[in-house]
Write a protein that holds these residues in place. Sequence first.
Motif: not given
Length: 295
Positions: A275, A289, A291
């Motif tokens: 993250t 974000a 991921v």
Amino acid sequence: DTQHEDMLHDAQLDYYSRKLATASSDRTIKIFDVLGDQYNLAATLSGHAGPVWQVSWAHPKFGVLLASCSFDGKVVIHREAPAGVWAPIHEQTSQGAHQASVNSIAWAPHEYGLVLGCASADGTVTILKHQADDSWAVEVLEDPSRLGCNAVNFAPVLAEHANAPGGPLPPLKLATGGCDKNVRIWEQSPDGSWGTPLTLSGHADWVRDVAFAPNDEKTLVSCSEDKTVLVWTQTGSEWASSPLCAGGFESPVWRVSWSVTGNLLAVSSGDAKVTLWKQSLEGDWESVADVPDTN
């Protein structure tokens, strides 16, 4: 495809993002040349008798140097010279320093010269410093808990010092994370000695990683098996912590890493997620974000 035959533990790009080094439980390090989105295997480095936990590139002003640490209690410094030819230039063995796994390594800011910090499961931190005669001096710092160190990271040199060649540098400072649930701040005295470290308590389980902000020696991030990330800030001589996110994470947090400019923080956790976090103008941290692992 990393071409390793066992679990991958670390991957680090060099200063110019032209070389990628990977560390694995297969006891090897692989070097890839990076060209755009192409990764071409250039070399396989051996020398360890156990899983290789971490690799770390030195600043390019010292040439192409890569340090590695392993479960075998050894630290190896590899050099590429000439291009394409790799050889070890220094090996710190378990007989000479650490008596257990070396879990983490980090280079000090290049302004201090070639200085490498090594954190071990035996509860010690060693400082390797390159000398004018091409030897390496070793200093041993004893962690007060003796329960083992999992991480080491050096404080940055701020711009006002880095841009003043020949001027005095601030004392060398580093942070460690340990199995006793604590973060420790170590600072070298003007006479070169290391005093008693400052202990920062706030985690409820092993501290897995620590990372100073790249542009602020008074901001430090730590992560833990307790599924939390703490942001530490120094005011005067006091350090205070606040959680990166309320409620913590869903899994133990293994690694934290800043972007080069210090505006983004990457958090890697045991649920195979990375993250990305950014601090708002109000000072709060926001996830920008998430991921997941695509493998």
